[in-house]
Design a protein around this motif. Structure first.
Motif, PDB file in Angstrom:
ATOM      1  N   GLN A 205      40.542  49.157  91.338  1.00  0.00           N
ATOM      2  CA  GLN A 205      39.797  50.208  90.625  1.00  0.00           C
ATOM      3  C   GLN A 205      40.684  50.980  89.666  1.00  0.00           C
ATOM      4  N   GLN A 206      41.868  51.380  90.116  1.00  0.00           N
ATOM      5  CA  GLN A 206      42.771  52.119  89.251  1.00  0.00           C
ATOM      6  C   GLN A 206      43.285  51.245  88.113  1.00  0.00           C
ATOM      7  N   ALA A 216      41.762  45.097  78.169  1.00  0.00           N
ATOM      8  CA  ALA A 216      42.431  44.032  78.936  1.00  0.00           C
ATOM      9  C   ALA A 216      41.989  44.077  80.386  1.00  0.00           C
ATOM     10  N   ASP A 217      40.684  44.219  80.595  1.00  0.00           N
ATOM     11  CA  ASP A 217      40.169  44.343  81.964  1.00  0.00           C
ATOM     12  C   ASP A 217      40.504  43.120  82.805  1.00  0.00           C
ATOM     13  N   ILE A 218      40.547  41.948  82.224  1.00  0.00           N
ATOM     14  CA  ILE A 218      40.769  40.725  82.984  1.00  0.00           C
ATOM     15  C   ILE A 218      42.142  40.701  83.650  1.00  0.00           C
ATOM     16  N   PHE A 219      43.084  41.452  83.072  1.00  0.00           N
ATOM     17  CA  PHE A 219      44.434  41.437  83.646  1.00  0.00           C
ATOM     18  C   PHE A 219      44.533  42.228  84.963  1.00  0.00           C
ATOM     19  N   VAL A 220      43.427  42.866  85.324  1.00  0.00           N
ATOM     20  CA  VAL A 220      43.409  43.496  86.642  1.00  0.00           C
ATOM     21  C   VAL A 220      43.578  42.450  87.729  1.00  0.00           C
ATOM     22  N   ALA A 306      35.920  45.500  93.968  1.00  0.00           N
ATOM     23  CA  ALA A 306      36.126  46.617  93.045  1.00  0.00           C
ATOM     24  C   ALA A 306      36.092  46.155  91.593  1.00  0.00           C
ATOM     25  N   ALA A 307      36.691  44.980  91.281  1.00  0.00           N
ATOM     26  CA  ALA A 307      36.673  44.468  89.903  1.00  0.00           C
ATOM     27  C   ALA A 307      35.252  44.125  89.472  1.00  0.00           C
ATOM     28  N   TRP A 308      34.460  43.648  90.410  1.00  0.00           N
ATOM     29  CA  TRP A 308      33.062  43.306  90.099  1.00  0.00           C
ATOM     30  C   TRP A 308      32.267  44.574  89.780  1.00  0.00           C
ATOM     31  N   LEU A 309      32.506  45.635  90.553  1.00  0.00           N
ATOM     32  CA  LEU A 309      31.724  46.859  90.367  1.00  0.00           C
ATOM     33  C   LEU A 309      32.183  47.656  89.157  1.00  0.00           C
ATOM     34  N   TYR A 310      33.494  47.721  88.875  1.00  0.00           N
ATOM     35  CA  TYR A 310      34.019  48.592  87.821  1.00  0.00           C
ATOM     36  C   TYR A 310      34.199  47.871  86.492  1.00  0.00           C
ATOM     37  N   SER A 311      34.522  46.578  86.526  1.00  0.00           N
ATOM     38  CA  SER A 311      34.817  45.865  85.275  1.00  0.00           C
ATOM     39  C   SER A 311      33.877  44.697  85.021  1.00  0.00           C
ATOM     40  N   ASP A 312      32.876  44.536  85.843  1.00  0.00           N
ATOM     41  CA  ASP A 312      31.909  43.441  85.692  1.00  0.00           C
ATOM     42  C   ASP A 312      32.585  42.080  85.645  1.00  0.00           C
ATOM     43  N   ILE A 313      33.677  41.933  86.413  1.00  0.00           N
ATOM     44  CA  ILE A 313      34.356  40.651  86.527  1.00  0.00           C
ATOM     45  C   ILE A 313      33.756  39.935  87.747  1.00  0.00           C
ATOM     46  N   ALA A 314      33.044  38.860  87.487  1.00  0.00           N
ATOM     47  CA  ALA A 314      32.369  38.140  88.570  1.00  0.00           C
ATOM     48  C   ALA A 314      33.402  37.556  89.532  1.00  0.00           C
TER      49      ALA A 314
END
Length: 394
Positions: A205-206, A216-220, A306-314
């Motif tokens: 999330q952070q 660069a959301d994918i780099f999470v 968390a990535a799915w909820l905050y960054s829409d990364i499936a």
């Protein structure tokens, strides 16, 4: 109350009249005082005022005391006479004393020593803070040396074998090892999964929140994968095991020390390290890497959510990116640390347990010390591994 009584050699003791008396005479610079009667707690109040008047007198060089007629005296009477003597000693007057029995001399000497110690019983002057600081550092260094030697003793005995018997026998008690694995490993799965999932979700999330500013959301995924598998997974697991199982080991061994069960093992010819420490160390070395794997999966699961909820990364996209971000070296970089951390936790907990004294306060202090020292050394070890991996580019 220590009491002395003067008896007549020709018959039984005469019954005193319970009246202390003082006869005073002065001649040629000598003040003479003859004491008689009973000088006890109940009667000394009758002569206290007269004794204080004598203490204020001056103009003579010698004070001569005659105690031959004292029939009975306790510590109160001895204190009154010693107060008179002390008062004239401060004025520089020479004191002579005669007629006292051997027991009276002992009583007067003991009271005098106790009275003269009173001014010194106050708070002693402490050295300055620099000396106190250096002294504290020196004590800690010696304590660290003793702990290190005790830890090496336990480590050497463990590497050599179980040593169930003192000087003979190396049988391994598999039942004890599996029992400890069940308690330290299987029993810790729920708390490890819960904490790791929460930590993984927080990291994701952070990371997503900060990386979103740069698009660069994918780099999470890279952040969560590398951080969890290399560092946080094993470190969080080790800290939780240090608090959960390390404290339990110290409490168990410490309570056995308090009840002298450890000494009983030695009496019947068993090695306490082989019976108590070896199964727990082996169980920790087996359980901690397994719990680290479970923690890694739980943390990655929390990160995926968390990535799915905050960054829409499936989840599917997260896993595909994770395959690119990590490799086997990333996974093993964390797992390699686990056995070393397990040994540190078990050895420190065992050393602190063996140091427990005979009180509940000692047990609490060493349980606290066990957890604090284990977590501290585990974090230091993690930092050393990080520097080592950077040096060899692993």
């Amino acid at each position: 109350m220590l009491t002395i009584r003067k008896r007549d050699a020709s018959g039984p003791a005469k019954e005193p009249d319970h009246q202390p008396r003082i006869a005073i005479g002065e001649e040629g610079g000598v003040l003479g005082c003859a004491f008689s009667g009973t000088w006890t707690t109940r009667t000394v109040a009758l002569v206290d005022a007269e004794m204080r008047k004598i203490e204020k007198r001056s103009g003579f060089k010698t004070l001569a005391l005659d105690l031959s007629q004292i029939e009975k005296m306790d510590t109160a009477g001895a204190w009154l006479i010693d107060r008179l003597v002390s008062s004239f000693e401060k004025k520089g007057v020479e004191i002579t004393m005669q007629g006292q029995s051997e027991i009276a001399s002992i009583l007067l000497g003991a009271v005098g020593d106790a009275v003269r110690r009173e001014p010194e019983s106050g708070p002693a002057k402490l050295p300055n803070f620099i000396i106190r600081g250096l002294e504290a550092v020196g004590r800690r260094v010696y304590e660290m040396r003793d702990d290190f030697l005790a830890a090496m003793n336990i480590l050497g005995a463990t590497i050599r074998g179980s040593q169930m018997k003192l000087g003979r026998g190396h049988a391994v008690n598999m039942a004890a090892i599996f029992n400890q694995i069940d308690r330290m490993g299987v029993g810790a799965i729920p708390v490890v999964v819960l904490m790791s999932a929460i930590v993984g979700a927080i990291v994701a999330q952070q990371g997503a929140y900060q990386l979103s500013y740069f698009g660069a959301d994918i780099f999470v995924v890279d952040l969560v994968g590398v951080l969890i598998l290399r560092e946080l997974g094993v470190l969080m697991t080790a800290i939780m095991i240090a608090g959960r199982s390390g404290s339990a080991i110290t409490a168990e061994i410490g309570s056995m020390k308090m009840r002298e069960e450890v000494d009983a093992l030695k009496v019947i010819g068993l090695n306490p390290i082989g019976v108590l420490v070896f199964p727990r160390l082996v169980a920790l070395v087996i359980a901690l890497p397994c719990l680290t794997i479970v923690a890694n999966f739980a943390a990655l699961g929390g990160g995926i959510l968390a990535a799915w909820l905050y960054s829409d990364i499936a989840p599917a996209a997260f896993i595909d990116r994770l395959r690119v971000a990590i490799d086997l070296s990333t996974i093993f970089a964390g797992l390699i640390k686990a056995p070393f951390m397990a040994m540190i936790i078990g050895i420190i907990a065992s050393v602190e347990g063996m140091k427990v004294g005979g009180s509940a306060e000692s047990l609490g202090q060493h349980v606290t010390a066990s957890v604090v020292k284990s977590i501290f050394v585990v974090i230091i070890l993690d930092g050393l591994f990080a520097m080592f991996y950077a040096a060899i580019e692993f």
